[in-house]
Design an enzyme around this catalytic site. Structure first.
Site, PDB file in Angstrom:
ATOM      1  N   CYS A 219      36.480 -15.645  40.945  1.00 13.23           N
ATOM      2  CA  CYS A 219      35.619 -15.805  41.814  1.00 13.23           C
ATOM      3  C   CYS A 219      37.336 -16.764  43.364  1.00 13.23           C
ATOM      4  CB  CYS A 219      34.997 -16.750  41.989  1.00 13.23           C
ATOM      5  SG  CYS A 219      34.709 -17.922  40.955  1.00 13.23           S
TER       6      CYS A 219
ATOM      7  N   HIS B  59      27.568 -30.292  31.071  1.00  6.49           N
ATOM      8  CA  HIS B  59      29.493 -28.666  31.906  1.00  6.49           C
ATOM      9  C   HIS B  59      29.636 -30.364  32.612  1.00  6.49           C
ATOM     10  CE1 HIS B  59      30.631 -25.876  33.954  1.00  6.49           C
ATOM     11  NE2 HIS B  59      30.398 -25.108  33.730  1.00  6.49           N
TER      12      HIS B  59
ATOM     13  N   GLU C  94      30.843 -29.641  35.838  1.00  8.88           N
ATOM     14  CA  GLU C  94      30.147 -29.687  36.922  1.00  8.88           C
ATOM     15  C   GLU C  94      29.507 -30.893  36.889  1.00  8.88           C
ATOM     16  OE1 GLU C  94      29.572 -25.281  38.906  1.00  8.88           O
ATOM     17  OE2 GLU C  94      27.906 -26.607  40.432  1.00  8.88           O
TER      18      GLU C  94
ATOM     19  N   CYS D 141      26.253 -20.240  43.707  1.00 12.53           N
ATOM     20  CA  CYS D 141      27.298 -19.903  44.271  1.00 12.53           C
ATOM     21  C   CYS D 141      27.343 -18.273  44.206  1.00 12.53           C
ATOM     22  CB  CYS D 141      28.294 -20.090  43.668  1.00 12.53           C
ATOM     23  SG  CYS D 141      29.528 -19.437  42.600  1.00 12.53           S
TER      24      CYS D 141
ATOM     25  N   SER E  61      36.040 -16.636  35.511  1.00 14.93           N
ATOM     26  CA  SER E  61      36.997 -17.208  35.269  1.00 14.93           C
ATOM     27  C   SER E  61      37.749 -16.773  34.387  1.00 14.93           C
ATOM     28  CB  SER E  61      36.762 -18.845  34.249  1.00 14.93           C
ATOM     29  OG  SER E  61      35.742 -18.650  33.467  1.00 14.93           O
TER      30      SER E  61
END
Ligand code: SF4
Length: 315
Positions: free
Chosen positions: A18, A130, A132, A201, A274
């Site tokens: 991405c 996680h 994030e 996203c 990823s």
């Protein structure tokens, strides 16, 4: 020579890298060009061992904590985002640092701060542990954000002020699971503030949409990605829910168990955000060695998103 059995590979598009991952990798590469090796990277820049090894070979050194970085070398923060305390500590130690946090993760950080300024109690929908989630929760003092992982958590949540609530989400969740959690929250707290624009996203959403299409009716769906990659793991779940008989997360072609292919005529193939494209090609090549492959590319969206590099590296 024995005749190879036919196999159709339904290749999902969009798949793989991405814009946020692309930018984070470029940041490490450009930092190495600008400052030379070694450049330190706090946490895997993106969750993929192949990407990490390639950057290590160029001179990147991956560490888990800032305290493992010497003060006289630049450090890069991974695409997942970091708690506010991390850049603050880098500044205190007079270190050069570059933040590779994906702009779409930064957007969630800004939203959480805005809700906090407005005095709202904040719920974060995400997966505990996680990076994030650790980064987003770390934008505000401890205790200001409550993590909710499931519909059950949403049902059990007891806010201090039910009339003044807001939620934000991790960017790489299952779109459908999150919709269920949001519905549970909205049913209990009708006034809860929602993100201006979806926090999950575009890349996560598009890859899940594509895997739904290739997964429906597939005997097997292979998802290339790491065990630590949230969006890749979600692709396996979405494929199964879409009707795939089996779905497996693999790091690369070497991890395929060919027994999975017994009786399989159609296999879906995709890659998490990823995972580099050469790993996808590796799987196709491995299949071509064993089967008479027909490649069927299934495009469900076109992606044109790109992100600029931080100014310190853009020149
Ligand atoms: Fe950014 Fe989404 Fe990629 Fe994460 S998956 S780096 S949020 S674009």
């Amino acid at each position: 020579m024995t005749e190879r059995r036919p196999l159709t590979i339904r290749l999902a598009t969009p798949r793989g890298f991405c814009a946020g991952v692309d930018r984070a990798i470029q940041i490490v590469e450009e930092a190495l060009k600008k400052w030379g090796a070694p450049v330190y990277v706090r946490h895997e820049i993106v969750h993929n061992a192949h990407v990490v090894s390639r950057l290590e070979a160029l001179g990147a050194v991956f560490v888990e904590e800032l305290e493992d970085c010497p003060e006289d070398r630049p450090v890069i923060f991974s695409a997942h985002g970091v708690p506010k305390s991390v850049p603050a500590e880098a500044q205190r130690r007079n270190m050069i640092y570059v933040d590779a946090t994906c702009p779409l993760v930064s957007k969630v950080h800004v939203e959480a701060e805005r809700h906090d300024r407005e005095g709202k109690e904040i719920v974060l929908i995400g997966h505990e542990g996680h990076p994030e989630v650790i980064g987003t929760m770390g934008q505000l003092p401890e205790g200001r954000i409550t993590l909710i992982e499931t519909v059950e958590d949403a049902m059990a949540f007891e806010p201090a002020n039910p009339a003044n609530l807001a939620f934000v989400t991790q960017t790489t969740l299952s779109v459908d699971d999150t919709a269920d959690i949001v519905a549970a929250l909205q049913a209990r707290f009708p006034g809860i503030s929602t993100p201006h624009k979806e926090d999950i996203c575009y890349a996560t959403t598009n890859r899940q949409e594509a895997v739904k299409v290739i997964g429906a009716g597939a005997d097997l769906v292979l998802v290339i990605g790491a065990e630590t990659s949230s969006n890749s793991k979600r692709l396996v779940e979405v494929a199964l829910r879409a009707g795939a008989k089996r779905s497996e997360l693999i790091a690369a072609a070497e991890n395929i168990d060919w027994a999975w292919f017994e009786g399989v005529t159609t296999v879906g193939l995709t890659a998490g955000a990823s995972a580099p494209e050469d790993l996808v090609q590796g799987v196709i090549d491995a299949c071509c060695e064993r089967f008479d492959v027909t490649l069927d590319s299934v495009e469900t969206a076109k992606e044109t998103v790109t992100f600029k590099l931080p100014r310190v590296l853009a020149d």
